[in-house]
Design a protein around this motif. Structure first.
Motif, PDB file in Angstrom:
ATOM      1  N   SER A  63      38.402  48.326  43.691  1.00  0.00           N
ATOM      2  CA  SER A  63      38.767  48.284  42.490  1.00  0.00           C
ATOM      3  C   SER A  63      38.774  46.846  41.660  1.00  0.00           C
ATOM      4  O   SER A  63      38.765  45.769  42.372  1.00  0.00           O
ATOM      5  N   ALA A  64      38.551  46.716  40.457  1.00  0.00           N
ATOM      6  CA  ALA A  64      38.147  45.714  39.934  1.00  0.00           C
ATOM      7  C   ALA A  64      39.062  45.261  38.510  1.00  0.00           C
ATOM      8  O   ALA A  64      39.083  46.245  37.701  1.00  0.00           O
ATOM      9  N   ALA A  65      39.599  44.266  38.416  1.00  0.00           N
ATOM     10  CA  ALA A  65      40.293  43.957  37.120  1.00  0.00           C
ATOM     11  C   ALA A  65      39.528  42.937  36.340  1.00  0.00           C
ATOM     12  O   ALA A  65      39.162  41.697  36.856  1.00  0.00           O
ATOM     13  N   ARG A  66      38.976  43.085  35.208  1.00  0.00           N
ATOM     14  CA  ARG A  66      38.098  42.193  34.267  1.00  0.00           C
ATOM     15  C   ARG A  66      38.991  41.502  33.599  1.00  0.00           C
ATOM     16  O   ARG A  66      39.982  41.746  32.744  1.00  0.00           O
ATOM     17  N   ILE A  67      38.562  40.065  33.533  1.00  0.00           N
ATOM     18  CA  ILE A  67      39.149  38.879  32.788  1.00  0.00           C
ATOM     19  C   ILE A  67      38.322  38.161  32.260  1.00  0.00           C
ATOM     20  O   ILE A  67      37.187  37.612  32.747  1.00  0.00           O
ATOM     21  N   VAL A  68      38.409  38.105  30.962  1.00  0.00           N
ATOM     22  CA  VAL A  68      37.461  37.067  29.854  1.00  0.00           C
ATOM     23  C   VAL A  68      38.232  35.730  29.873  1.00  0.00           C
ATOM     24  O   VAL A  68      39.450  35.591  29.437  1.00  0.00           O
ATOM     25  N   MET A  69      37.664  34.675  30.495  1.00  0.00           N
ATOM     26  CA  MET A  69      38.353  33.340  30.754  1.00  0.00           C
ATOM     27  C   MET A  69      38.313  32.566  29.354  1.00  0.00           C
ATOM     28  O   MET A  69      37.472  32.973  28.435  1.00  0.00           O
ATOM     29  N   PRO A  70      39.133  31.646  29.367  1.00  0.00           N
ATOM     30  CA  PRO A  70      39.115  30.658  28.072  1.00  0.00           C
ATOM     31  C   PRO A  70      37.748  30.201  27.974  1.00  0.00           C
ATOM     32  O   PRO A  70      37.447  29.939  26.515  1.00  0.00           O
ATOM     33  N   ASP A  71      36.777  29.812  28.939  1.00  0.00           N
ATOM     34  CA  ASP A  71      35.555  29.356  28.432  1.00  0.00           C
ATOM     35  C   ASP A  71      34.421  30.427  28.176  1.00  0.00           C
ATOM     36  O   ASP A  71      33.361  30.027  27.934  1.00  0.00           O
TER      37      ASP A  71
ATOM     38  N   ASN B 136      33.580  32.844  29.617  1.00  0.00           N
ATOM     39  CA  ASN B 136      32.814  33.378  31.001  1.00  0.00           C
ATOM     40  C   ASN B 136      33.736  34.637  31.424  1.00  0.00           C
ATOM     41  O   ASN B 136      34.944  34.891  30.742  1.00  0.00           O
ATOM     42  N   VAL B 137      33.297  35.599  32.515  1.00  0.00           N
ATOM     43  CA  VAL B 137      34.039  36.780  32.661  1.00  0.00           C
ATOM     44  C   VAL B 137      34.211  36.533  34.393  1.00  0.00           C
ATOM     45  O   VAL B 137      33.282  36.375  35.028  1.00  0.00           O
ATOM     46  N   ALA B 138      35.198  37.017  34.770  1.00  0.00           N
ATOM     47  CA  ALA B 138      35.631  37.129  35.999  1.00  0.00           C
ATOM     48  C   ALA B 138      36.066  38.560  36.477  1.00  0.00           C
ATOM     49  O   ALA B 138      36.830  39.326  35.562  1.00  0.00           O
ATOM     50  N   GLU B 139      35.625  39.212  37.500  1.00  0.00           N
ATOM     51  CA  GLU B 139      36.204  40.295  37.941  1.00  0.00           C
ATOM     52  C   GLU B 139      36.635  40.167  39.481  1.00  0.00           C
ATOM     53  O   GLU B 139      35.996  39.767  40.308  1.00  0.00           O
ATOM     54  N   ALA B 140      38.101  40.532  39.607  1.00  0.00           N
ATOM     55  CA  ALA B 140      38.898  40.405  40.558  1.00  0.00           C
ATOM     56  C   ALA B 140      38.838  41.651  41.419  1.00  0.00           C
ATOM     57  O   ALA B 140      39.195  42.785  40.845  1.00  0.00           O
ATOM     58  N   VAL B 141      38.037  41.805  42.502  1.00  0.00           N
ATOM     59  CA  VAL B 141      37.673  42.829  43.280  1.00  0.00           C
ATOM     60  C   VAL B 141      38.380  42.707  44.739  1.00  0.00           C
ATOM     61  O   VAL B 141      38.577  41.798  45.262  1.00  0.00           O
ATOM     62  N   TYR B 142      39.285  44.003  44.952  1.00  0.00           N
ATOM     63  CA  TYR B 142      39.829  44.171  46.635  1.00  0.00           C
ATOM     64  C   TYR B 142      39.414  45.399  46.923  1.00  0.00           C
ATOM     65  O   TYR B 142      39.263  46.434  46.216  1.00  0.00           O
ATOM     66  N   GLY B 143      39.173  45.270  48.324  1.00  0.00           N
ATOM     67  CA  GLY B 143      38.854  46.688  48.931  1.00  0.00           C
ATOM     68  C   GLY B 143      38.676  46.634  50.588  1.00  0.00           C
ATOM     69  O   GLY B 143      39.207  45.472  51.044  1.00  0.00           O
TER      70      GLY B 143
ATOM     71  N   SER C 294      45.962  43.119  38.400  1.00  0.00           N
ATOM     72  CA  SER C 294      45.873  43.610  37.007  1.00  0.00           C
ATOM     73  C   SER C 294      45.114  42.772  36.031  1.00  0.00           C
ATOM     74  O   SER C 294      44.576  43.516  35.157  1.00  0.00           O
ATOM     75  N   GLY C 295      44.770  41.637  36.417  1.00  0.00           N
ATOM     76  CA  GLY C 295      43.915  40.802  35.653  1.00  0.00           C
ATOM     77  C   GLY C 295      44.801  40.177  34.433  1.00  0.00           C
ATOM     78  O   GLY C 295      44.387  39.698  33.458  1.00  0.00           O
ATOM     79  N   ARG C 296      45.959  40.432  34.428  1.00  0.00           N
ATOM     80  CA  ARG C 296      46.916  40.006  33.425  1.00  0.00           C
ATOM     81  C   ARG C 296      47.252  38.526  33.542  1.00  0.00           C
ATOM     82  O   ARG C 296      47.467  38.203  34.537  1.00  0.00           O
ATOM     83  N   LEU C 297      47.333  37.626  32.358  1.00  0.00           N
ATOM     84  CA  LEU C 297      47.549  36.324  32.257  1.00  0.00           C
ATOM     85  C   LEU C 297      49.023  36.292  32.497  1.00  0.00           C
ATOM     86  O   LEU C 297      50.058  36.876  31.681  1.00  0.00           O
ATOM     87  N   ILE C 298      49.675  35.605  33.443  1.00  0.00           N
ATOM     88  CA  ILE C 298      51.137  35.543  33.885  1.00  0.00           C
ATOM     89  C   ILE C 298      51.742  34.137  33.751  1.00  0.00           C
ATOM     90  O   ILE C 298      52.697  34.012  33.540  1.00  0.00           O
TER      91      ILE C 298
END
Length: 252
Positions: free
Chosen positions: A156-164, A166-173, A239-243
Motif C-alpha cells: 500500500s502506498a500513501a502519496r505525499i506532495v512535498m513542499p519542494d 517533488n512527490v514521495a510514495e510511502a510504501v509498506y508490504g 496515511s501520508g497526512r502532515l502531522i
C-alpha cells in the motif's frame, strides 16, 4: 444239238462283269479307312546332344499377374485424440484403416481372418474390429507437479506532495517499508528505507524515521528544507497526512 456253246460265252461275260463290279467297290472305300491300319511312320532318331524336334502346340497367352484386391471404402471414424481413421473392406474377414492426423497419414491397421487389429501412436490406442468399426482411447497424461504459487505481495502506498514540489510514495508490504521519491513529472529520484533512511536532493533532505515513543513504533517521513535553514515537515507514513511542522526562527 449245238446250243451249249452260246451258253458258255454268256457265263464268261457274267464273270467279267462281277470282277469289274468288285473292283469298283474297293475304290469306293473312304480314303481314311484305307490308312487306318497302316503302321505309324518311324520317328526321327535323336542323336546324343541333339534336341528332339519341337512338336507344335497351341499358343497360350501369358497369364496376367494377379492384382491387389480392391479396397472398398466403408466409413471415416473420429478417434479419441481428434485424428481420424478411414476404414476399407478388402475381402471376407479383411479390413484396413488408414489413420490420419490432419493430412498426415500416421499408418495403417490391418485386420485379417476375422480378427481385430491393434495400434498405438503417441499415447493413442486404436482397435479395428472385423465389422469395420473402431474404438480408441488416450493414455492419461502425467499430471504436472504443482508449482508453488507466487507470493502475493500486499503493498500500500500513501502519496505525499512535498513542499519542494517533488512527490514521495510511502510504501509498506511484505518486502519492508520504503519511500519512493520522484519529480512531479514522474522522473525517479531514488528510494529510502530503514537500512538507508536519508537522502539529500538539491538542498532538501528526506528522512525515514522510527518513532518509539509511548511504546509504539510509528514510522514517519520527514522533509527538511536546508536552503531555508532547517524548516521541516513530518508526515504519517501510513496515511501520508502532515502531522507536524517546524519553522526555524531567523533573527535580524
Amino acid at each position: 444239238m449245238r446250243s451249249p456253246r452260246p451258253t458258255s460265252r454268256r457265263r464268261t461275260a457274267f464273270r467279267t462283269t462281277a470282277v469289274l463290279a468288285g473292283a469298283t467297290a474297293v475304290l469306293a472305300l473312304p480314303v481314311g479307312a484305307a490308312f487306318a491300319d497302316s503302321p505309324a511312320a518311324p520317328q526321327p532318331r535323336v542323336l546324343p546332344g541333339v534336341e528332339r524336334p519341337a512338336v507344335d502346340r497351341p499358343i497360350t497367352p501369358p497369364t496376367a499377374p494377379s492384382s491387389k484386391p480392391a479396397r472398398g471404402y466403408v466409413t471415416t471414424a473420429r478417434l479419441a485424440d481428434g485424428s481420424v481413421a478411414k476404414i476399407y473392406e478388402i475381402g471376407v474377414g479383411h479390413v484396413e484403416a488408414d489413420v490420419f492426423a490432419g493430412t498426415t497419414r500416421l499408418g495403417t491397421l490391418a485386420g485379417r481372418d476375422g480378427r481385430p487389429a491393434y495400434g498405438q501412436y503417441n499415447g493413442l490406442h486404436i482397435t479395428l474390429y472385423p465389422n469395420g468399426t473402431v474404438s480408441s482411447w488416450v493414455e492419461d497424461a502425467p499430471k504436472p507437479k504443482p508449482q508453488p504459487k507466487p507470493e502475493v505481495v500486499q503493498e500500500s502506498a500513501a502519496r505525499i506532495v512535498m513542499p519542494d514540489g517533488n512527490v514521495a510514495e510511502a510504501v509498506y508490504g511484505a518486502h519492508g517499508d520504503r519511500v519512493d521519491l520522484s519529480t512531479a513529472n514522474g522522473h525517479r529520484l531514488g528510494t529510502i528505507d530503514l537500512k538507508d533512511p536519508n537522502v539529500l536532493n538539491d538542498g532538501w533532505m528526506y528522512k525515514l524515521v522510527r518513532d518509539g515513543r509511548d511504546g509504539r513504533h510509528v514510522l514517519k517521513f520527514v522533509v527538511i528544507d536546508g536552503k531555508s535553514g532547517g524548516n521541516s515537515w513530518v508526515y504519517d507514513f501510513d496515511s501520508g497526512r502532515l502531522i507536524e511542522r517546524y519553522t526555524v526562527a531567523t533573527g535580524k
